[in-house]
Structure formats: C-alpha cells, structure tokens
Write an enzyme that holds these catalytic residues in place. Structure first.
Site, mmCIF file in Angstrom:
data_model
loop_
_atom_site.group_PDB
_atom_site.id
_atom_site.type_symbol
_atom_site.label_atom_id
_atom_site.label_comp_id
_atom_site.label_asym_id
_atom_site.label_seq_id
_atom_site.Cartn_x
_atom_site.Cartn_y
_atom_site.Cartn_z
ATOM 1 N N ARG A 1 6.111 -13.308 -12.962
ATOM 2 C CA ARG A 1 6.285 -11.926 -13.405
ATOM 3 C C ARG A 1 7.565 -11.392 -12.773
ATOM 4 O O ARG A 1 7.697 -11.397 -11.546
ATOM 5 C CB ARG A 1 5.068 -11.104 -12.965
ATOM 6 C CG ARG A 1 5.234 -9.629 -13.171
ATOM 7 C CD ARG A 1 3.998 -8.828 -12.764
ATOM 8 N NE ARG A 1 4.332 -7.429 -12.924
ATOM 9 C CZ ARG A 1 4.333 -6.523 -11.958
ATOM 10 N NH1 ARG A 1 3.928 -6.824 -10.739
ATOM 11 N NH2 ARG A 1 4.715 -5.291 -12.202
ATOM 12 N N GLU B 1 -0.142 -7.784 -8.640
ATOM 13 C CA GLU B 1 0.478 -7.877 -7.314
ATOM 14 C C GLU B 1 -0.615 -7.890 -6.264
ATOM 15 O O GLU B 1 -1.564 -7.094 -6.329
ATOM 16 C CB GLU B 1 1.373 -6.657 -6.988
ATOM 17 C CG GLU B 1 2.730 -6.688 -7.623
ATOM 18 C CD GLU B 1 3.604 -5.517 -7.184
ATOM 19 O OE1 GLU B 1 3.429 -5.010 -6.060
ATOM 20 O OE2 GLU B 1 4.442 -5.105 -8.004
ATOM 21 N N ASN C 1 -2.417 -3.680 -9.094
ATOM 22 C CA ASN C 1 -1.712 -4.088 -7.872
ATOM 23 C C ASN C 1 -2.526 -3.565 -6.697
ATOM 24 O O ASN C 1 -2.822 -2.363 -6.634
ATOM 25 C CB ASN C 1 -0.315 -3.464 -7.808
ATOM 26 C CG ASN C 1 0.592 -3.936 -8.934
ATOM 27 O OD1 ASN C 1 0.200 -4.771 -9.759
ATOM 28 N ND2 ASN C 1 1.808 -3.429 -8.967
ATOM 29 N N HIS D 1 10.638 -1.374 -13.168
ATOM 30 C CA HIS D 1 10.184 -1.486 -11.771
ATOM 31 C C HIS D 1 11.169 -0.656 -10.941
ATOM 32 O O HIS D 1 11.889 -1.177 -10.090
ATOM 33 C CB HIS D 1 10.136 -2.958 -11.354
ATOM 34 C CG HIS D 1 9.298 -3.234 -10.141
ATOM 35 N ND1 HIS D 1 8.266 -4.153 -10.115
ATOM 36 C CD2 HIS D 1 9.346 -2.710 -8.892
ATOM 37 C CE1 HIS D 1 7.734 -4.191 -8.907
ATOM 38 N NE2 HIS D 1 8.366 -3.312 -8.135
ATOM 39 N N GLU E 1 3.629 0.436 -11.233
ATOM 40 C CA GLU E 1 3.242 1.440 -10.237
ATOM 41 C C GLU E 1 3.904 2.792 -10.480
ATOM 42 O O GLU E 1 4.714 3.269 -9.651
ATOM 43 C CB GLU E 1 3.564 0.934 -8.823
ATOM 44 C CG GLU E 1 2.861 -0.369 -8.485
ATOM 45 C CD GLU E 1 3.090 -0.845 -7.052
ATOM 46 O OE1 GLU E 1 3.890 -0.221 -6.337
ATOM 47 O OE2 GLU E 1 2.469 -1.841 -6.663
ATOM 48 N N TYR F 1 -3.196 -3.744 -2.339
ATOM 49 C CA TYR F 1 -2.804 -4.188 -0.997
ATOM 50 C C TYR F 1 -3.815 -3.779 0.070
ATOM 51 O O TYR F 1 -4.156 -4.547 0.938
ATOM 52 C CB TYR F 1 -1.415 -3.635 -0.643
ATOM 53 C CG TYR F 1 -0.321 -4.272 -1.488
ATOM 54 C CD1 TYR F 1 0.307 -5.429 -1.061
ATOM 55 C CD2 TYR F 1 0.046 -3.734 -2.719
ATOM 56 C CE1 TYR F 1 1.288 -6.043 -1.841
ATOM 57 C CE2 TYR F 1 1.018 -4.346 -3.501
ATOM 58 C CZ TYR F 1 1.634 -5.497 -3.059
ATOM 59 O OH TYR F 1 2.586 -6.109 -3.841
HETATM 60 O O1 IFM Z 1 7.602 -4.551 -2.816
HETATM 61 C C1 IFM Z 1 6.659 -3.726 -3.419
HETATM 62 C C2 IFM Z 1 6.749 -3.832 -4.929
HETATM 63 O O2 IFM Z 1 8.017 -3.555 -5.399
HETATM 64 C C3 IFM Z 1 5.783 -2.874 -5.573
HETATM 65 N N1 IFM Z 1 4.452 -3.004 -5.039
HETATM 66 C C4 IFM Z 1 4.304 -3.061 -3.601
HETATM 67 C C5 IFM Z 1 5.258 -4.089 -3.014
HETATM 68 C C6 IFM Z 1 5.080 -4.146 -1.480
HETATM 69 O O3 IFM Z 1 5.331 -2.892 -0.915
#
Ligand code: IFM
Length: 478
Positions: A81, A376, A299, A125, A170, A301
């Site tokens: 991607r 992500e 995405n 992006h 995002e 984290y």
């Molecule tokens: O690096 C970023 C990415 O560009 C978008 N999502 C989170 C990642 C980590 O912060």
C-alpha cells in the site's frame, strides 16, 4: 501462538502487505515538475519538525523503488500500500496531470505486478498541493472538488492495473492535527477550520469515490482508511462516559457516520454547537458522502483513555498526537487524556492488541457485511544495528504477533478481515517527529540510505509466505 498447540493460520487469500506514504519515503521533492505540498512548507518552517527534518530526500524511494520492490518480494509480501503524491501528478492541484508524474507510479505498479505484489493506492496521505492551501485548504469546499478531479486523473492512469483504492488516509489527522492543534501541516490552530476541514474531507471522499468509479473497471474496489480510535472512559461515572462519547464522536463518528450512514451524530452537532453552526454542510452533501464502499480500512496503534476534567483544561496533551497548547478536539477542552497502563512503544503509545480486536468487532456491527482491511498497524522502537550489521527488534515482533493474533481472533469471531498492511515497510519521515522514530521492518541508514531488513521483516515475511504466525523468538539473554 493463539492457543497452546496451533499457530494462528489465516485464510488462504489473506493479504500480507506493508504500507508507506509518498512524502514519508519518496524524496525527489523538486524533480520533474513536483511542486511543494503543505508538508514541504511545514517541514521547512523552523520549529515545526524534530531537528528541522524534512522529506526532501526522505529514503529516496523515488530513485530506489526497484530495489525496494525486489526486497518486498524477497521477504515474501503479497501486497503493498503506497500513496500518490498529489503535487507530483497535479502540481497546482488543478488542471491536467503531469505525465512524468503519473509515469513514476505506472512504473512502480508494473514493477510490483511483475513481482507478484498487489498494489493498493491511497490517493491522499496528507500532502495537499501548497497552492490549494493558499486558496484556503481543506476548510474550503473547493478543495473537495479539486480532490475529485485529481482522483479521476489518477484513476484514469492506473485503474487498468490497480484494483485496490483508498481515497483518504486518516482524515482525522488532516483535519484535527492540521487545522486544530497545528502539529501537522499546514499548522493552523482554529477549531472552526478543523471542523470545516473534516466535512470537506468527507465530501472529498464521496466525490472522489464517484470520480474513481466513473473511470475505472467495476472490478476495482474503493475504500477509505480511518484511524478509528478505541476510546475508553477512565471510570464508569456519567461524566467520564460522557467525555468518552464526545471524544468518540470527534475521533470516529465525524467520519464514519457520514461515510457509512449518511449523517453526522446528533451528539456531535450538539457538543460542537458553541464552536460552529455546521452551515457549510449543504443540501445533498451527506448523500454524496455516503457512497457504497467495497471495503473499509482501519489503522490502529493504541487506545485512548479519557475522563472528564471538571472544567480544567488538560495541560500538556497525553493523547499521543504531539505537544501543542491548542486542542485537536473542538468543543471538548474539558476532557482529560490519560496514559493507558502497560508497556509502551517509542512513541509512548501503550501496546494493547485487545484494542484492535475491539475495533474490528465494532465495525462488524457498524458496517455489517463490509470487508475490512487493517491498512496500518505497527510500532516504533529504538532499533540499532549491531556489530555484525544486523538489527534485532524482538519488541516489534512481539507487537506484530500480538496484533496479528487479535486479527485472527476477530476472524474466528466472524469478522471478514481480508488483509493486514504493516506500518511501515521501512524507516521513514515520521511527520513532526522527523527521522527520530523508526516504524520500519526494514532499517534505513539515513547517511547512506542502505536498507537492512530487521528480524521483524524476516518474521513477518515468513508469516506472509506460510499464512501462519511463526513462533516469537525468545528474548536474547542480557
Ligand atoms: O507514520 C504514520 C502514518 O503516516 C499515518 N498513520 C500513523 C503512522 C505512525 O504515526
């Protein structure tokens, strides 16, 4: 392993990919007609990025893409991607495309296909052409119309060979970090502009989806990647539950409600009514935004932990999105953000794979029947090259393992998760953090630009090749 005896085995067609974005890796910032994006301007403004880092060279993927694709193939990935740089293909953000810009992406796509790697293209992006920001940027409606034109140009150029499309990455970050807290480009700090930007990003997604579909074969799939957050209340007190709901509206509902359900949450409109009257939402916009989608990208984290702050504004923000005296949460200045307990990555983000499972299962309810991709997931750690030139990153392997087990559990629980894109293929420009945070499974020496797969890359490659999660290596004795 997901249970004592069996490694987690994924469906045979599961997509095992890695993700990147144009500004974070390409470099070649002034080549072949590319003009500045808001990130060029922002990163060249003193004080905006760590050490004044910028993406002028980044990791020079523009010139090294063939080697990067060969490395992905050698590792065993079956998908990649990446994003298209808007100012590389349409330098002023309007008018015809620049052929040489499109040609770069055609060559990249052909190289991927020749290596058996499925491309997934993200159109936006975060690198808005500076000229469009000068004309008002995302707070202005015209930017959404310009995005649709750009989407059509890229769809015409690559739609014959790319099947997976993502309109926006995002949009929360574009709107609320870009125009609210100002820690991202263009660095504005105006809550009204942030909410206007959110609406126009939604509109861009709807218009862009239609534009893509008008020029591409019907087999192609269109999706959006949301950094939908898992928002947890600190306690079950009514005040904390209310704080969590308001942050959930601003993190999630403001995008997924219009995109999936054609409406803004009534609670969001009420909670932001002192900030904005939403008069920029015109008749028909919500119908335009709610396009049928082929998939949804998530995405993930880390989760967020919030509470009511009894009217005391939160000091240095603990919401993981960088320090700013300005809030990225319009109308929610009275919400406090807390560090969730547990182990943390180099970003200070708590490692919580259960949050990914929770998020996926939420979207099983929110969008029944819609295929999901994790577009992500990954972690930054302080990786070092050892004397033998190797990079051992057991923490990243543990992070990936935990989150892939969570994805597997969600599939077992009935979620239609079709693939996973690790963030990120290689170390790169981490926005306001510059090159200080390494998310790659491939190490990049920023002096020589040499690529060295970390042990996580070998681990993940084996998962991709076998469709099952390998054992997590024991931590080396200290
Ligand atoms: O690096 C970023 C990415 O560009 C978008 N999502 C989170 C990642 C980590 O912060």
């Amino acid at each position: 392993m997901s249970d004592a005896a069996q490694p987690a085995t994924f469906p045979p067609a599961f997509v095992w990919g890695a993700a990147t974005s144009a500004y974070q890796i390409e470099g070649a910032a002034r080549e072949n007609g590319r003009t500045p994006s808001i990130w060029d301007t922002f990163s060249h403004t003193p004080g905006k990025t760590a050490d004044g880092d910028d993406g002028d060279i980044a990791v020079d993927h523009y010139h090294r893409y063939r080697d990067d694709v060969a490395l992905m193939a050698e590792l065993g990935l079956n998908a990649y991607r990446f994003s298209v740089s808007w100012p590389r293909v349409q330098p002023t953000g309007r008018g015809p495309a620049v052929q040489v810009g499109l040609d770069f992406y055609r060559r990249l796509v052909d190289e991927l296909l020749a290596h058996g790697i499925k491309p997934a293209v993200t159109l936006y992006h975060w690198d808005l052409p500076q000229e469009l920001e000068d004309a008002g940027g995302w707070p202005e409606r015209d930017t959404a119309l310009r995005f649709a034109e750009y989407a059509q140009l890229v769809g015409e150029a690559l739609g014959d060979r790319v099947e997976q499309w993502i309109t926006l990455n995002e949009p929360w970050c574009s709107a609320f970090l870009g125009y609210g807290s100002g820690v991202h480009a263009p660095g504005r700090t105006d809550p009204v502009a942030a909410l206007r930007a959110a609406h126009h990003l939604n509109l861009a997604h709807g218009l862009g989806t239609s534009a893509l579909r008008s020029v591409m074969p019907t087999r192609n799939q269109v999706a959006v990647s949301l950094n939908s957050s898992v928002v947890r209340p600190l306690s079950h007190s009514p005040a904390d539950l209310d704080a969590a709901r308001r942050i959930d509206d601003l993190a999630n509902g403001v995008f997924h409600d219009p995109m999936l359900h054609g409406t803004y949450p009534a609670t969001l409109l009420a909670a932001t009514s002192t900030v904005t009257d939403w008069s920029y939402v015109l008749d028909g916009d919500l119908r335009t935004i709610q396009q049928p989608l082929d998939a949804l990208g998530l995405n993930y984290y880390t989760p967020m932990l919030v509470s009511a702050a009894d009217g005391v504004p939160d000091g240095p923000r603990a919401d993981g999105h960088g320090a700013s005296p300005f809030s990225p949460w319009p109308g929610a200045d009275d919400v406090a953000f807390h560090q969730a307990p547990g182990e943390r990555t180099e970003m200070g983000w708590t490692v919580d794979p259960d949050g990914l499972h929770e998020l996926i299962m939420r979207y099983v309810q929110e969008a029944p029947g819609l295929p999901l991709y994790i577009t992500e997931n990954g972690a930054a750690y302080e990786d070092e090259v050892d004397a033998g030139g190797r990079v051992h990153d057991p923490e990243r392997i543990a992070y990936l393992h935990g989150h892939l087990v969570a994805v597997h559990r969600a599939i077992t629980d009935g979620a239609d998760v079709r693939g996973y894109y690790l963030w990120s293929l290689m170390d790169n420009f981490e926005w306001a953090y510059g090159y200080a945070k390494r998310f790659g499974m491939v190490h990049v020496d920023y002096a020589t630009l040499e690529r060295t797969p970390k042990s996580s890359a070998r681990w993940y490659g084996e998962a991709a090749r076998t469709g099952a999660l390998p054992e997590v290596p024991a931590a080396p004795a200290v």
